[in-house]
Design a protein around this motif. Structure first.
Motif, PDB file in Angstrom:
ATOM      1  N   SER A  21     104.917 -11.084   0.912  1.00  0.00           N
ATOM      2  CA  SER A  21     103.796 -11.809   0.319  1.00  0.00           C
ATOM      3  C   SER A  21     102.429 -11.186   0.621  1.00  0.00           C
ATOM      4  CB  SER A  21     103.821 -13.275   0.758  1.00  0.00           C
ATOM      5  OG  SER A  21     104.926 -13.938   0.192  1.00  0.00           O
ATOM      6  N   HIS A  25     100.040 -10.364  -2.537  1.00  0.00           N
ATOM      7  CA  HIS A  25      98.728 -10.985  -2.734  1.00  0.00           C
ATOM      8  C   HIS A  25      97.590 -10.007  -2.442  1.00  0.00           C
ATOM      9  CE1 HIS A  25      99.937 -15.170  -3.549  1.00  0.00           C
ATOM     10  NE2 HIS A  25     100.974 -14.892  -2.762  1.00  0.00           N
ATOM     11  N   TYR A  38      94.607 -12.261   2.653  1.00  0.00           N
ATOM     12  CA  TYR A  38      95.889 -12.962   2.737  1.00  0.00           C
ATOM     13  C   TYR A  38      96.604 -12.470   3.988  1.00  0.00           C
ATOM     14  CZ  TYR A  38     100.342 -14.991   1.162  1.00  0.00           C
ATOM     15  OH  TYR A  38     101.508 -15.724   1.057  1.00  0.00           O
ATOM     16  N   PHE A 263      98.038 -18.334  -5.839  1.00  0.00           N
ATOM     17  CA  PHE A 263      96.907 -17.410  -5.859  1.00  0.00           C
ATOM     18  C   PHE A 263      95.758 -17.998  -6.680  1.00  0.00           C
ATOM     19  CE2 PHE A 263      94.418 -13.769  -7.193  1.00  0.00           C
ATOM     20  CZ  PHE A 263      94.417 -12.945  -6.075  1.00  0.00           C
TER      21      PHE A 263
END
Length: 288
Positions: A21, A25, A38, A263
């Motif tokens: 992730s 991101h 992030y 997001f």
């Protein structure tokens, strides 16, 4: 919240070092030129409430604002008792994978796994053609719950949950409703004759895990085969399915598509899932 302040979101789990992730991101943050970050936070279930509260003040001390987090194993059910509000998506699925800080400072729990699965299917096939059909889902964990709900929403009339623990399969079928039923694990191969879509939601076939033992001889050539495993990207199940002419869909698409809604909620930009993003995340897989 000042628009000039850095926005911080992330992912929590235990363990969390394997998560893709941050790479995913981070790509979007750079692509859209955002003042954002992030992060990955290792968090045990008993620490979740304290960590979520602490992040609000910790980010403020940095001159930033905490916007929310993704949740992965084993936190998706723990979050039910921690967030202030549950979105209908989380209530219906029975798990939270995305937490969003609202304008009043409250925490809302959502679930984007179902729409992530549906969007990944839609990239490869006409999902409306599945209406009225039969699904065979292997596994009865958190991902299975989201996928079963998504398939019910697509109009499938028979959703068969096949799991090594019969009690868990029956519990999930009961949660989904009349269109779902549980079946014994040892019937997984014979049930394929009815399936219009097969989804492996177990860890079987994942790198470092035992293989998924299933005979595909009875599977219709028109059936779709999906494996939510993405390490390896091309599991033996997908290889075998593709060889006999079935549409085979890997687990990376679901990961990419489930990330979109979080997001957008955190950073105010609706991101795009495209070939460049997929390549970028795949490079992270190869390097892990």
């Amino acid at each position: 919240m000042s628009e000039d302040m850095k926005k911080i979101a992330g992912v929590m789990g235990w363990p969390i070092s394997h998560s893709l992730s941050p790479r995913l991101h981070g790509y979007w943050i750079e692509k859209y030129g955002l003042n954002a970050e992030y992060r990955a936070w290792p968090v045990k279930p008993e620490e979740l409430a304290q960590k979520l509260t602490a992040l609000k003040s910790d980010c403020a001390a940095e001159g930033a604002v905490f916007r929310g987090t993704n949740l992965t194993i084993p936190l998706k059910e723990t979050a039910f008792d921690v967030v202030d509000t549950l979105d209908p998506s989380a209530t219906r699925i029975g798990a939270v994978n995305t937490v969003v800080l609202d304008e009043k400072g409250g925490l809302t729990g959502r679930n984007t796994d179902g729409i992530g699965f549906t969007d990944s299917l839609a990239e490869e096939t006409d999902v409306t053609a599945l209406s009225g059909g039969t699904a065979l889902i292997l596994g009865a964990g958190g991902a299975s719950r989201a996928i079963a709900v998504a398939l019910a929403d697509l109009g499938l009339s028979d959703i068969i949950i096949c799991n090594r623990s019969a009690a868990r399969a029956e519990a999930l079928a009961g949660h989904i409703g009349d269109v779902a039923r549980a079946a014994p694990w040892d019937r997984r191969s014979s049930l394929l004759e009815k399936a219009d879509i097969l989804v492996n939601c177990t860890s079987l076939g994942m790198t470092g895990q035992p293989p998924l033992e299933i005979s595909l001889g009875g599977l219709k050539k028109t059936a779709i085969v999906s494996d939510i495993v993405y390490v390896p990207l091309e599991t033996e199940l997908l290889k075998r399915s593709r060889r006999q002419g079935n549409i085979a869909i890997d687990g990376l698409g679901m990961l990419l598509h489930q990330a979109k809604a979080g997001f957008e909620a955190w950073f105010g930009v609706k991101p795009e899932v495209d070939a460049a993003l997929r390549t970028h995340v795949l490079d992270g897989l190869k390097g892990s």
